[in-house]
Motif scaffolding. Sequence first.
Motif, PDB file in Angstrom:
ATOM      1  N   GLY A  17      54.608   4.547  20.758  1.00 54.42           N
ATOM      2  CA  GLY A  17      55.875   4.062  21.283  1.00 54.42           C
ATOM      3  C   GLY A  17      55.972   4.417  22.750  1.00 54.42           C
ATOM      4  O   GLY A  17      55.724   5.562  23.130  1.00 54.42           O
ATOM      5  N   VAL A  18      56.296   3.451  23.584  1.00 55.43           N
ATOM      6  CA  VAL A  18      56.397   3.681  25.016  1.00 55.43           C
ATOM      7  C   VAL A  18      57.761   3.202  25.490  1.00 55.43           C
ATOM      8  O   VAL A  18      58.167   2.080  25.188  1.00 55.43           O
ATOM      9  N   MET A  19      58.455   4.067  26.208  1.00 54.61           N
ATOM     10  CA  MET A  19      59.713   3.670  26.822  1.00 54.61           C
ATOM     11  C   MET A  19      59.511   3.807  28.323  1.00 54.61           C
ATOM     12  O   MET A  19      59.132   4.871  28.819  1.00 54.61           O
ATOM     13  N   ALA A  20      59.704   2.695  29.041  1.00 59.20           N
ATOM     14  CA  ALA A  20      59.480   2.705  30.482  1.00 59.20           C
ATOM     15  C   ALA A  20      60.663   2.074  31.190  1.00 59.20           C
ATOM     16  O   ALA A  20      61.335   1.212  30.629  1.00 59.20           O
ATOM     17  N   ASP A  24      60.549  -5.449  35.580  1.00 56.70           N
ATOM     18  CA  ASP A  24      59.575  -6.543  35.568  1.00 56.70           C
ATOM     19  C   ASP A  24      59.170  -6.878  34.141  1.00 56.70           C
ATOM     20  O   ASP A  24      59.374  -6.089  33.218  1.00 56.70           O
ATOM     21  N   ALA A  25      58.558  -8.040  33.967  1.00 59.20           N
ATOM     22  CA  ALA A  25      58.028  -8.419  32.657  1.00 59.20           C
ATOM     23  C   ALA A  25      56.870  -7.489  32.309  1.00 59.20           C
ATOM     24  O   ALA A  25      56.117  -7.059  33.176  1.00 59.20           O
ATOM     25  N   SER A  26      56.730  -7.176  31.049  1.00 61.50           N
ATOM     26  CA  SER A  26      55.635  -6.318  30.630  1.00 61.50           C
ATOM     27  C   SER A  26      54.316  -7.076  30.686  1.00 61.50           C
ATOM     28  O   SER A  26      54.279  -8.300  30.765  1.00 61.50           O
ATOM     29  N   VAL A  27      53.218  -6.356  30.635  1.00 60.86           N
ATOM     30  CA  VAL A  27      51.891  -6.971  30.647  1.00 60.86           C
ATOM     31  C   VAL A  27      51.721  -7.872  29.431  1.00 60.86           C
ATOM     32  O   VAL A  27      51.194  -8.978  29.543  1.00 60.86           O
ATOM     33  N   LEU A  28      52.203  -7.433  28.277  1.00 59.72           N
ATOM     34  CA  LEU A  28      52.101  -8.265  27.075  1.00 59.72           C
ATOM     35  C   LEU A  28      52.836  -9.588  27.261  1.00 59.72           C
ATOM     36  O   LEU A  28      52.317 -10.651  26.928  1.00 59.72           O
ATOM     37  N   SER A  29      54.032  -9.532  27.828  1.00 64.36           N
ATOM     38  CA  SER A  29      54.784 -10.763  28.088  1.00 64.36           C
ATOM     39  C   SER A  29      54.047 -11.665  29.066  1.00 64.36           C
ATOM     40  O   SER A  29      53.982 -12.886  28.874  1.00 64.36           O
ATOM     41  N   LEU A  30      53.491 -11.068  30.099  1.00 61.95           N
ATOM     42  CA  LEU A  30      52.740 -11.872  31.072  1.00 61.95           C
ATOM     43  C   LEU A  30      51.542 -12.553  30.429  1.00 61.95           C
ATOM     44  O   LEU A  30      51.241 -13.708  30.722  1.00 61.95           O
ATOM     45  N   LEU A  31      50.852 -11.836  29.563  1.00 64.87           N
ATOM     46  CA  LEU A  31      49.687 -12.426  28.892  1.00 64.87           C
ATOM     47  C   LEU A  31      50.101 -13.617  28.036  1.00 64.87           C
ATOM     48  O   LEU A  31      49.482 -14.681  28.088  1.00 64.87           O
ATOM     49  N   THR A  32      51.147 -13.439  27.244  1.00 66.48           N
ATOM     50  CA  THR A  32      51.557 -14.533  26.360  1.00 66.48           C
ATOM     51  C   THR A  32      52.163 -15.692  27.138  1.00 66.48           C
ATOM     52  O   THR A  32      51.940 -16.847  26.786  1.00 66.48           O
ATOM     53  N   HIS A  39      44.261  -8.780  22.797  1.00 62.06           N
ATOM     54  CA  HIS A  39      43.556  -8.171  21.671  1.00 62.06           C
ATOM     55  C   HIS A  39      43.801  -6.669  21.602  1.00 62.06           C
ATOM     56  O   HIS A  39      43.920  -6.116  20.531  1.00 62.06           O
ATOM     57  N   ARG A  40      43.845  -6.030  22.759  1.00 60.60           N
ATOM     58  CA  ARG A  40      44.024  -4.582  22.776  1.00 60.60           C
ATOM     59  C   ARG A  40      44.687  -4.189  24.088  1.00 60.60           C
ATOM     60  O   ARG A  40      44.299  -4.663  25.148  1.00 60.60           O
ATOM     61  N   ILE A  41      45.676  -3.326  23.999  1.00 63.51           N
ATOM     62  CA  ILE A  41      46.321  -2.758  25.175  1.00 63.51           C
ATOM     63  C   ILE A  41      46.350  -1.251  24.953  1.00 63.51           C
ATOM     64  O   ILE A  41      46.926  -0.779  23.981  1.00 63.51           O
ATOM     65  N   VAL A  42      45.697  -0.506  25.842  1.00 58.62           N
ATOM     66  CA  VAL A  42      45.583   0.941  25.687  1.00 58.62           C
ATOM     67  C   VAL A  42      46.113   1.622  26.941  1.00 58.62           C
ATOM     68  O   VAL A  42      45.670   1.310  28.051  1.00 58.62           O
ATOM     69  N   GLY A  43      47.065   2.540  26.768  1.00 56.96           N
ATOM     70  CA  GLY A  43      47.551   3.337  27.882  1.00 56.96           C
ATOM     71  C   GLY A  43      46.597   4.490  28.128  1.00 56.96           C
ATOM     72  O   GLY A  43      46.237   5.210  27.207  1.00 56.96           O
ATOM     73  N   LYS A  44      46.159   4.647  29.379  1.00 57.16           N
ATOM     74  CA  LYS A  44      45.188   5.685  29.691  1.00 57.16           C
ATOM     75  C   LYS A  44      45.429   6.178  31.121  1.00 57.16           C
ATOM     76  O   LYS A  44      45.313   5.406  32.067  1.00 57.16           O
ATOM     77  N   ASN A  45      45.784   7.448  31.274  1.00 58.25           N
ATOM     78  CA  ASN A  45      45.967   8.058  32.587  1.00 58.25           C
ATOM     79  C   ASN A  45      46.891   7.236  33.491  1.00 58.25           C
ATOM     80  O   ASN A  45      46.543   6.898  34.613  1.00 58.25           O
ATOM     81  N   ALA A  46      48.065   6.898  33.007  1.00 60.59           N
ATOM     82  CA  ALA A  46      49.078   6.140  33.749  1.00 60.59           C
ATOM     83  C   ALA A  46      48.618   4.727  34.109  1.00 60.59           C
ATOM     84  O   ALA A  46      49.154   4.112  35.016  1.00 60.59           O
ATOM     85  N   HIS A  47      47.593   4.221  33.416  1.00 59.40           N
ATOM     86  CA  HIS A  47      47.121   2.854  33.609  1.00 59.40           C
ATOM     87  C   HIS A  47      47.057   2.174  32.246  1.00 59.40           C
ATOM     88  O   HIS A  47      47.008   2.841  31.211  1.00 59.40           O
ATOM     89  N   PRO A  88      44.354 -12.178  17.823  1.00 64.73           N
ATOM     90  CA  PRO A  88      45.265 -11.699  18.858  1.00 64.73           C
ATOM     91  C   PRO A  88      45.947 -10.416  18.402  1.00 64.73           C
ATOM     92  O   PRO A  88      45.950 -10.100  17.219  1.00 64.73           O
ATOM     93  N   LEU A  89      46.532  -9.717  19.345  1.00 62.85           N
ATOM     94  CA  LEU A  89      47.231  -8.473  19.056  1.00 62.85           C
ATOM     95  C   LEU A  89      48.268  -8.711  17.974  1.00 62.85           C
ATOM     96  O   LEU A  89      49.105  -9.583  18.093  1.00 62.85           O
ATOM     97  N   GLY A  90      48.167  -7.967  16.874  1.00 61.15           N
ATOM     98  CA  GLY A  90      49.115  -8.127  15.782  1.00 61.15           C
ATOM     99  C   GLY A  90      48.769  -9.261  14.837  1.00 61.15           C
ATOM    100  O   GLY A  90      49.456  -9.476  13.855  1.00 61.15           O
TER     101      GLY A  90
END
Length: 161
Positions: A17-20, A24-32, A39-47, A88-90
């Motif tokens: 769970g991420v609360m930010a 702006d639109a999220s990366v997932l929204s931009l992709l769709t 397929h995969r979105i992974v949070g890693k070191n603030a990226h 696709p994711l989900g």
Amino acid sequence: MVDVTQADLNHHIYYLGVMAHLSDASVLSLLTETQAIPHRIVGKNAHLEVMASVRDWNHLKEVADAIETEHGSLELLGSTQTESIGFPLGGNKIKQSMSGKLSEEQLEVLETAYRMGYFKVPQEVTAEEIASELDISRSTLSARLRRVEHNFCALLFGPQE
């Protein structure tokens, strides 16, 4: 704020769970919105590391431009051209449906057999080698694999819930 919680049904699954604070639109929204398939979105070191399918090189440039416009930067780590795309994711309904229907022992047997090449043609490992790796008898391995097969068949051919 980030919360990582292990799923109750399966120790191989974690909920993230991420609360930010982003207007702006999220990366997932931009992709769709750009018709890329995430397929995969992974949070890693603030990226965020994102794996997605696009139609072609021009579509990739369109998606990258949209992300850079909204978020400021993008680093392409790699690309692969393929004739088919994954779920696709989900969208991996079989995996989602099976996650709560396999015991820990069945999942361990299935994952080990897959990792060792038991299901490849030609087979890369024998059932005896997998049983030895797991420190179980050949008959226990066989019973667990048959239960997994039964669960898959019941999902595919059994009554629809």
